[in-house]
Design an enzyme around this catalytic site. Structure first.
Site, mmCIF file in Angstrom:
data_model
loop_
_atom_site.group_PDB
_atom_site.id
_atom_site.type_symbol
_atom_site.label_atom_id
_atom_site.label_comp_id
_atom_site.label_asym_id
_atom_site.label_seq_id
_atom_site.Cartn_x
_atom_site.Cartn_y
_atom_site.Cartn_z
ATOM 1 N N TYR A 1 3.674 28.499 -6.504
ATOM 2 C CA TYR A 1 3.072 28.048 -5.256
ATOM 3 C C TYR A 1 3.797 26.830 -4.707
ATOM 4 O O TYR A 1 4.615 26.219 -5.404
ATOM 5 C CB TYR A 1 1.574 27.764 -5.458
ATOM 6 C CG TYR A 1 1.244 26.472 -6.184
ATOM 7 C CD1 TYR A 1 1.467 26.328 -7.552
ATOM 8 C CD2 TYR A 1 0.710 25.382 -5.498
ATOM 9 C CE1 TYR A 1 1.157 25.144 -8.206
ATOM 10 C CE2 TYR A 1 0.395 24.194 -6.140
ATOM 11 C CZ TYR A 1 0.620 24.081 -7.504
ATOM 12 O OH TYR A 1 0.319 22.909 -8.142
ATOM 13 N N GLU B 1 3.647 12.877 -16.390
ATOM 14 C CA GLU B 1 3.311 12.766 -14.964
ATOM 15 C C GLU B 1 1.795 12.797 -14.825
ATOM 16 O O GLU B 1 1.079 12.833 -15.826
ATOM 17 C CB GLU B 1 3.958 13.909 -14.177
ATOM 18 C CG GLU B 1 3.568 15.287 -14.685
ATOM 19 C CD GLU B 1 4.371 16.432 -14.075
ATOM 20 O OE1 GLU B 1 4.865 16.306 -12.953
ATOM 21 O OE2 GLU B 1 4.476 17.470 -14.749
ATOM 22 N N LEU C 1 7.318 18.275 -13.038
ATOM 23 C CA LEU C 1 7.643 18.921 -11.773
ATOM 24 C C LEU C 1 8.586 18.006 -10.981
ATOM 25 O O LEU C 1 8.379 16.791 -10.934
ATOM 26 C CB LEU C 1 6.372 19.185 -10.953
ATOM 27 C CG LEU C 1 6.661 20.005 -9.692
ATOM 28 C CD1 LEU C 1 6.941 21.465 -10.034
ATOM 29 C CD2 LEU C 1 5.523 19.922 -8.700
ATOM 30 N N LYS D 1 6.917 25.595 -10.571
ATOM 31 C CA LYS D 1 5.597 25.287 -9.997
ATOM 32 C C LYS D 1 4.697 26.523 -10.060
ATOM 33 O O LYS D 1 4.484 27.222 -9.065
ATOM 34 C CB LYS D 1 5.764 24.781 -8.563
ATOM 35 C CG LYS D 1 4.550 24.014 -8.043
ATOM 36 C CD LYS D 1 4.893 23.270 -6.775
ATOM 37 C CE LYS D 1 3.674 22.764 -6.034
ATOM 38 N NZ LYS D 1 2.881 21.768 -6.735
HETATM 39 N N1 PLP Z 1 3.644 16.885 -10.665
HETATM 40 C C1 PLP Z 1 2.735 17.867 -10.700
HETATM 41 C C2 PLP Z 1 2.244 18.361 -12.027
HETATM 42 C C3 PLP Z 1 2.229 18.419 -9.516
HETATM 43 O O1 PLP Z 1 1.310 19.399 -9.560
HETATM 44 C C4 PLP Z 1 2.687 17.899 -8.272
HETATM 45 C C5 PLP Z 1 2.195 18.436 -7.007
HETATM 46 O O2 PLP Z 1 1.426 19.363 -6.965
HETATM 47 C C6 PLP Z 1 3.630 16.857 -8.282
HETATM 48 C C7 PLP Z 1 4.100 16.379 -9.501
HETATM 49 C C8 PLP Z 1 4.150 16.258 -7.001
HETATM 50 O O3 PLP Z 1 5.056 17.137 -6.375
HETATM 51 P P1 PLP Z 1 5.237 17.116 -4.802
HETATM 52 O O4 PLP Z 1 5.642 15.731 -4.436
HETATM 53 O O5 PLP Z 1 6.327 18.105 -4.557
HETATM 54 O O6 PLP Z 1 3.923 17.514 -4.205
#
Ligand code: PLP
Length: 286
Positions: A33, A182, A206, A150
């Protein structure tokens, strides 16, 4: 108001949208997603999300449902049809369904399932939660080892948020082998003596689209940034901390495991980065 959503080539009222019960996204979490923010009716960093989507699909040997240009058109049409000024566009691609349940992937010509819907979030930029700052708990990171993809396997992040809620907090940071990976749905940072510290990219986190933009903007603003592993104790002893994500931008963190950071209010670097990021996002939105 009934939303108009997108399912496999059709724009439909949300009450009429359907996906097979045999869809592998539903049965196996075999789906990826993206979430793209909307400010002033425009998409923030669509390019970054499209590139990461392609990478997630490639890593899982999943077919692309359509071209990047088509995806952009669908995003824009949904924003327009649903009158979104500030909010989010959720996109999900699954490996589809061949009409039964099997661990073996369906044949390569099985069409992927593509679903998109909008979420109206007035006040996304002027979010009162960002003025207060978030309270964080730390929990063990027991997710699978490919967090750079993701996927929709969000049960543990969801459990983490519930643990935080039960503890009277807003979110959880995940800790593996003694180091923070994270947040449940965001990347994590602390600031000590003016230096921003965050974990380097790997399969363990991520690769946040907001992280990339914020790191670039911080460097452009002459802020010092260091990518290295860090412990929750270091973060607790920090002057300030924050998280980044497409849906919350830069979110100040004011407390970790009951320990207030600095004076317990959002720190100057997090506040400044939030301002710079939102400003830049509005300017470059499409
Ligand atoms: N880390 C995780 C586990 C996430 O689910 C997300 C966003 O959904 C992020 C980091 C941040 O990513 P982004 O800045 O692309 O939204």
């Amino acid at each position: 108001m009934t939303r108009t959503v997108y399912v496999n080539g059709e724009y439909l009222p949300e009450t009429e949208a359907k996906v097979s019960i045999f869809d592998r996204g539903f049965l196996m979490a075999d789906a990826v997603y993206e979430v793209t923010s909307v400010l002033d009716g425009k998409l923030i960093d669509f390019e970054g999300h499209a590139v990461r989507l392609k990478r997630s699909l490639d890593e899982l040997d999943m077919a692309e449902p359509c071209t990047k240009e088509e995806l952009l058109d669908i995003h824009r049409k949904l924003v327009e049809l649903n009158g979104i000024d500030e909010g989010l566009v959720y996109l999900q691609v699954s490996r589809g369904s061949d009409g039964d349940r099997d661990f073996v992937f369906p044949s390569a010509d099985t069409p992927p399932t593509l679903v998109l819907f909008t979420q109206n979030k007035p006040g996304l930029a002027d979010n009162p939660a960002a003025k207060k700052g978030a309270k964080i708990i730390s929990i063990e990171d027991i997710r699978w080892g490919r967090r750079d993809i993701k996927t929709v396997q969000l049960l543990y992040p969801s459990i983490g948020k519930m643990m935080a809620k039960k503890a009277g907090c807003d979110d959880a940071w995940l800790v593996e082998d003694g180091f923070v990976t994270e947040g449940t749905s965001n990347n994590a940072y602390f600031v000590k003596a003016g230096k921003i510290v965050t974990r380097p990219l790997s399969n363990n986190i991520l690769h946040g689209i907001t992280r990339k933009a914020v790191m670039r903007l911080a460097k452009e603003a002459q802020m010092e940034v260091e990518e290295r592993l860090f412990t929750i104790d270091e973060a607790k002893a920090a002057d300030e901390a924050f998280t980044t994500s497409a849906s919350a931008f830069v979110m100040p963190v004011v407390e970790i495991d009951g320990v207030a950071l600095g004076d317990g209010t959002p720190g100057p670097i997090a506040r400044r980065l939030r301002e710079i990021y939102i400003d830049e996002a509005r300017k470059t939105a499409i």
